[in-house]
Each structure stands twice: as C-alpha cells, then as structure tokens.
Design a protein around this motif. Structure first.
Motif, short mmCIF file in Angstrom:
data_model
loop_
_atom_site.label_atom_id
_atom_site.label_comp_id
_atom_site.label_asym_id
_atom_site.label_seq_id
_atom_site.Cartn_x
_atom_site.Cartn_y
_atom_site.Cartn_z
N LEU A 19 26.83 34.59 46.09
CA LEU A 19 27.55 33.63 46.93
C LEU A 19 28.57 32.84 46.12
N TRP A 20 28.14 32.42 44.90
CA TRP A 20 29.09 31.71 44.03
C TRP A 20 30.26 32.63 43.68
N LEU A 21 29.98 33.87 43.32
CA LEU A 21 31.02 34.80 42.90
C LEU A 21 32.01 35.06 44.03
N LYS A 22 31.52 35.20 45.24
CA LYS A 22 32.42 35.40 46.38
C LYS A 22 33.35 34.20 46.54
N ARG A 23 32.78 33.00 46.44
CA ARG A 23 33.59 31.78 46.57
C ARG A 23 34.60 31.69 45.42
N PHE A 24 34.17 31.97 44.21
CA PHE A 24 35.03 31.93 43.03
C PHE A 24 36.20 32.90 43.19
N ALA A 25 35.89 34.13 43.59
CA ALA A 25 36.93 35.15 43.76
C ALA A 25 37.93 34.78 44.86
N THR A 26 37.45 34.10 45.88
CA THR A 26 38.31 33.69 46.98
C THR A 26 39.21 32.53 46.59
N GLN A 27 38.69 31.60 45.81
CA GLN A 27 39.45 30.40 45.45
C GLN A 27 40.31 30.56 44.20
N LEU A 28 39.98 31.49 43.34
CA LEU A 28 40.67 31.64 42.06
C LEU A 28 42.18 31.85 42.20
N PRO A 29 42.68 32.61 43.19
CA PRO A 29 44.14 32.79 43.28
C PRO A 29 44.93 31.48 43.38
N ALA A 30 44.34 30.45 43.95
CA ALA A 30 45.03 29.16 44.05
C ALA A 30 45.25 28.53 42.67
N TYR A 31 44.49 28.96 41.68
CA TYR A 31 44.57 28.40 40.34
C TYR A 31 45.21 29.36 39.33
N ALA A 32 45.64 30.51 39.79
CA ALA A 32 46.11 31.56 38.89
C ALA A 32 47.28 31.12 38.02
N GLU A 33 48.28 30.53 38.60
CA GLU A 33 49.46 30.13 37.82
C GLU A 33 49.11 29.05 36.82
N ARG A 34 48.34 28.08 37.25
CA ARG A 34 47.98 26.95 36.38
C ARG A 34 47.20 27.41 35.15
N TYR A 35 46.35 28.44 35.32
CA TYR A 35 45.48 28.89 34.23
C TYR A 35 45.88 30.25 33.66
N ASP A 36 47.13 30.62 33.91
CA ASP A 36 47.70 31.85 33.33
C ASP A 36 46.87 33.10 33.62
N LEU A 37 46.42 33.23 34.86
CA LEU A 37 45.68 34.42 35.26
C LEU A 37 46.64 35.40 35.93
N SER A 38 46.61 36.63 35.49
CA SER A 38 47.50 37.64 36.04
C SER A 38 46.99 38.16 37.38
N ARG A 39 47.85 38.86 38.09
CA ARG A 39 47.43 39.49 39.35
C ARG A 39 46.32 40.50 39.09
N LEU A 40 46.45 41.21 37.98
CA LEU A 40 45.42 42.19 37.63
C LEU A 40 44.07 41.52 37.42
N GLN A 41 44.06 40.38 36.75
CA GLN A 41 42.81 39.65 36.53
C GLN A 41 42.22 39.19 37.87
N VAL A 95 32.44 38.36 34.36
CA VAL A 95 33.02 37.18 34.99
C VAL A 95 33.08 35.99 34.03
N SER A 96 32.17 35.93 33.07
CA SER A 96 32.16 34.80 32.15
C SER A 96 33.47 34.70 31.36
N GLY A 97 34.14 35.81 31.13
CA GLY A 97 35.44 35.77 30.45
C GLY A 97 36.49 35.04 31.27
N PHE A 98 36.48 35.25 32.58
CA PHE A 98 37.42 34.56 33.45
C PHE A 98 37.08 33.08 33.54
N VAL A 99 35.79 32.78 33.63
CA VAL A 99 35.33 31.39 33.68
C VAL A 99 35.74 30.68 32.39
N ALA A 100 35.52 31.33 31.26
CA ALA A 100 35.88 30.73 29.97
C ALA A 100 37.39 30.51 29.86
N GLN A 101 38.19 31.45 30.37
CA GLN A 101 39.64 31.30 30.32
C GLN A 101 40.08 30.05 31.08
#
Length: 126
Positions: A19-41, A95-101
């Motif tokens: 449930l946490w992972l689903k929420r994280f994956a859904t909300q992460l795109p809103a933070y992508a630019e701020r945290y330098d996450l690529s579309r691939l990530q 997923v911990s790598g994305f969380v750490a980033q």
C-alpha cells in the motif's frame, strides 16, 4: 509441475508495504523535477509497484483458493519460486535507492518526507 511451496497469505507487513509503495509510486512524479528523478526512474518505481501488487494479489488468490481446493499445476507462475516475503525484501532493496535519492537530496524537506510517508521506510531494507 506443481510448486512445493504451500500457499501462504502475504503478511500484514507485506500488504502494508504494498500500500505504501503504490502511494509512493503515484505521488513520486510530482517531486521528480525537484529531486532530479528521471522519467525512466519514475517508470521503474511504477513498474516495481505494479508487479509487487500483482504478486500480492496472486498470493492472496492462491491461498484463498487452496482453502477450497487444490490448485491445478498450470496456475504456478515463475514468480512463485520465491516467497512473498523474499520478494518484498528484493523490492525494498530496489525502492530504497529511490527513497535514499529523495531523502539525501539537498532540496529534501520534512514536508516531502511526510507527503511521501518516508519516515516509516528505512534507508536500507531488512
């Protein structure tokens, strides 16, 4: 070929993590630019979340069906070769790598951590 693993319901922790992972994956795109996450990530996190939820559902269905009757051998997918808990550990490592980033980024704020519910997720899994 029938699996030697008995049908087991996923643990409460595995379901909570899903449930946490689903929420994280859904909300992460809103933070992508701020945290330098690529579309691939972002796609990778979303794919991992979808596959993990599919596996949880499959395990739930399999365990429920086993209560009523034995499953036919054709219903055993390759993903069953490891237990749900072992798969959770693998997913958490990925997923911990994305969380750490996000957590280690200079722009990280407590508000972001709260919005993505990162306080409950350790930097390293298990």
């Amino acid at each position: 070929m029938r699996s030697s693993l008995p049908p087991v319901y996923p643990s409460e922790e595995d379901i909570k993590y899903g449930l946490w992972l689903k929420r994280f994956a859904t909300q992460l795109p809103a933070y992508a630019e701020r945290y330098d996450l690529s579309r691939l990530q972002l796609l990778e996190v979303q794919s991992i979340a979808a596959e993990y939820l599919d596996l949880l559902i499959w395990h739930l269905q399999r365990a429920s069906a086993a209560v009523a009757q034995p499953l036919p051998s054709s219903s055993v997918p390759a993903c069953e070769l490891i237990s749900c808990h072992e798969y959770t550990q693998l997913v958490q490592q990925l997923v911990s790598g994305f969380v750490a980033q996000v957590r280690q980024h200079p722009a990280y704020t407590a508000d972001t951590g709260q919005a993505l519910q990162l306080a409950a997720i350790p930097l390293t899994s298990y």
